[in-house]
Design a protein around this motif. Structure first.
Motif, PDB file in Angstrom:
ATOM      1  N   GLU A  98       0.902  -1.141  -0.026  1.00  9.76           N
ATOM      2  CA  GLU A  98       0.033   0.017   0.069  1.00  9.76           C
ATOM      3  C   GLU A  98       0.833   1.413   0.053  1.00  9.76           C
ATOM      4  O   GLU A  98       0.559   2.414  -0.460  1.00  9.76           O
ATOM      5  CB  GLU A  98      -0.976   0.045   1.425  1.00  9.76           C
ATOM      6  N   ALA A  99       2.200   1.062   0.529  1.00  8.92           N
ATOM      7  CA  ALA A  99       2.866   2.329   0.590  1.00  8.92           C
ATOM      8  C   ALA A  99       3.587   2.445  -0.685  1.00  8.92           C
ATOM      9  O   ALA A  99       4.120   3.683  -1.014  1.00  8.92           O
ATOM     10  CB  ALA A  99       4.070   2.203   1.434  1.00  8.92           C
ATOM     11  N   GLY A 100       3.508   1.581  -1.765  1.00  7.53           N
ATOM     12  CA  GLY A 100       3.962   1.895  -3.253  1.00  7.53           C
ATOM     13  C   GLY A 100       5.140   0.838  -3.464  1.00  7.53           C
ATOM     14  O   GLY A 100       5.705   1.029  -4.583  1.00  7.53           O
ATOM     15  N   ALA A 101       5.589  -0.096  -2.746  1.00  9.54           N
ATOM     16  CA  ALA A 101       6.763  -1.131  -3.113  1.00  9.54           C
ATOM     17  C   ALA A 101       6.314  -1.750  -4.285  1.00  9.54           C
ATOM     18  O   ALA A 101       5.180  -2.244  -4.669  1.00  9.54           O
ATOM     19  CB  ALA A 101       6.680  -2.041  -2.087  1.00  9.54           C
ATOM     20  N   THR A 102       7.095  -2.035  -5.167  1.00  6.93           N
ATOM     21  CA  THR A 102       7.107  -2.638  -6.424  1.00  6.93           C
ATOM     22  C   THR A 102       7.042  -4.114  -6.356  1.00  6.93           C
ATOM     23  O   THR A 102       6.261  -4.820  -6.960  1.00  6.93           O
ATOM     24  CB  THR A 102       8.010  -2.114  -7.383  1.00  6.93           C
ATOM     25  N   GLY A 103       8.004  -4.423  -5.419  1.00  9.25           N
ATOM     26  CA  GLY A 103       8.028  -6.118  -5.248  1.00  9.25           C
ATOM     27  C   GLY A 103       8.553  -6.435  -3.774  1.00  9.25           C
ATOM     28  O   GLY A 103       8.571  -5.396  -3.117  1.00  9.25           O
ATOM     29  N   TYR A 104       8.187  -7.454  -3.423  1.00 13.48           N
ATOM     30  CA  TYR A 104       8.405  -7.896  -2.005  1.00 13.48           C
ATOM     31  C   TYR A 104       8.941  -9.191  -1.876  1.00 13.48           C
ATOM     32  O   TYR A 104       8.541 -10.201  -2.417  1.00 13.48           O
ATOM     33  CB  TYR A 104       7.035  -8.052  -1.282  1.00 13.48           C
ATOM     34  N   LEU A 105      10.207  -9.194  -1.434  1.00 17.08           N
ATOM     35  CA  LEU A 105      11.292 -10.376  -1.501  1.00 17.08           C
ATOM     36  C   LEU A 105      11.613 -10.763  -0.032  1.00 17.08           C
ATOM     37  O   LEU A 105      11.964  -9.871   0.751  1.00 17.08           O
ATOM     38  CB  LEU A 105      12.381 -10.172  -2.418  1.00 17.08           C
ATOM     39  N   LEU A 106      11.735 -12.031  -0.053  1.00 14.04           N
ATOM     40  CA  LEU A 106      12.428 -12.183   1.318  1.00 14.04           C
ATOM     41  C   LEU A 106      13.791 -12.828   1.440  1.00 14.04           C
ATOM     42  O   LEU A 106      14.365 -13.201   0.134  1.00 14.04           O
ATOM     43  CB  LEU A 106      11.554 -13.830   1.753  1.00 14.04           C
ATOM     44  N   ARG A 110      17.240 -17.138  -3.324  1.00 13.17           N
ATOM     45  CA  ARG A 110      18.407 -17.172  -3.969  1.00 13.17           C
ATOM     46  C   ARG A 110      19.091 -16.005  -4.707  1.00 13.17           C
ATOM     47  O   ARG A 110      18.321 -15.227  -5.135  1.00 13.17           O
ATOM     48  CB  ARG A 110      18.349 -18.432  -5.095  1.00 13.17           C
ATOM     49  N   PRO A 111      20.195 -15.820  -4.900  1.00 11.27           N
ATOM     50  CA  PRO A 111      21.132 -14.613  -5.417  1.00 11.27           C
ATOM     51  C   PRO A 111      20.446 -14.780  -6.883  1.00 11.27           C
ATOM     52  O   PRO A 111      19.967 -13.376  -7.306  1.00 11.27           O
ATOM     53  CB  PRO A 111      22.337 -14.968  -5.510  1.00 11.27           C
ATOM     54  N   ASP A 112      20.298 -15.610  -7.625  1.00 14.44           N
ATOM     55  CA  ASP A 112      19.722 -15.252  -8.908  1.00 14.44           C
ATOM     56  C   ASP A 112      18.214 -14.761  -9.207  1.00 14.44           C
ATOM     57  O   ASP A 112      17.920 -13.826  -9.925  1.00 14.44           O
ATOM     58  CB  ASP A 112      19.854 -16.508  -9.874  1.00 14.44           C
ATOM     59  N   GLU A 113      17.546 -14.867  -8.139  1.00 10.94           N
ATOM     60  CA  GLU A 113      15.971 -14.702  -7.981  1.00 10.94           C
ATOM     61  C   GLU A 113      16.146 -13.131  -7.393  1.00 10.94           C
ATOM     62  O   GLU A 113      15.347 -12.368  -7.996  1.00 10.94           O
ATOM     63  CB  GLU A 113      15.288 -15.387  -6.738  1.00 10.94           C
ATOM     64  N   LEU A 114      17.112 -12.891  -6.625  1.00  9.04           N
ATOM     65  CA  LEU A 114      17.128 -11.393  -6.329  1.00  9.04           C
ATOM     66  C   LEU A 114      17.710 -10.454  -7.550  1.00  9.04           C
ATOM     67  O   LEU A 114      16.869  -9.296  -7.574  1.00  9.04           O
ATOM     68  CB  LEU A 114      18.360 -11.044  -5.298  1.00  9.04           C
TER      69      LEU A 114
END
Length: 208
Positions: A98-106, A110-114
């Motif tokens: 809701e604040a406007g983040a484009t994505g949310y990653l944990l 893995r590095p390639d996913e980041l």
């Protein structure tokens, strides 16, 4: 034909984490770290100064401005914000998006996913870690639970900073009853702290 690397601003209050991310992103030839911040205030200032393509934002930043508020201030400028955190509660996810983040990653990804998420964010595409995506879909498919009048009363007292004993006195109920209602409030709002309950309640306009 070569393309310019994606310029990233790191924001995390742990220096060791920032150093690890700096080393990790340094191994990606198409990503460039433009700067790093240890607080939300620094992130907002550096995002305006450096104009990166993406801000890699942690949510919990110690004292001062948290990652959600920093995202809320940065997103309208056109700089993409990709949340990178260990927290995946419904409240955290909802507040960040809701604040406007484009994505949310944990941080467990893995590095390639980041790397892929950073490029996606730079292009304005949304990336969610699988557990986060599952929680978002579950919330969309199920109706929001409603709070009872008594739970709303207790929530209002929470917003005024009252402890369990004072809430019990104000509402003429026992502390045990207050604790029972608090547990139900936390479950319904998808939080596990008093501050989280108040924050979500304000966002959903449950408080006057």
């Amino acid at each position: 034909m070569t393309t310019s690397p994606v310029r990233v601003l790191l924001c995390d209050d742990h220096a060791v984490v920032r150093a690890g991310l700096l080393a990790l992103l340094g191994s990606a030839p198409d990503i460039e770290v433009a700067g790093e911040a240890g607080t939300g205030e620094e992130a907002v200032a550096l995002a305006a100064k450096l104009e990166p393509d993406v801000v890699l934002m942690d949510l919990q930043l110690g004292a001062g401005m948290d990652g959600v508020e920093a995202t809320r201030r940065i997103a309208p400028t056109g700089v993409r914000v990709l949340v990178l955190t260990t927290y995946d509660t419904d409240a955290d996810i909802t507040r960040a998006i809701e604040a406007g983040a484009t994505g949310y990653l944990l941080k467990a990804e893995r590095p390639d996913e980041l790397f892929a998420a950073i490029h996606a964010a730079a292009q304005g595409r949304t990336t969610l870690s699988p557990p986060v995506a599952s929680r978002v879909m579950a919330r969309m498919r199920s109706p929001q639970p409603t709070l009872t009048d008594r739970e709303l009363d207790i929530l209002g007292q929470l917003a005024h900073g009252l402890g369990n004993r004072d809430i019990a006195k104000a509402l003429f109920i026992s502390e045990a009853t207050v604790k029972t209602h608090l547990g139900r409030i936390y479950d319904k709002l998808g939080v596990d702290t008093r501050a989280g309950a108040v924050a979500v309640a304000k966002e959903r306009r449950l408080l006057p």
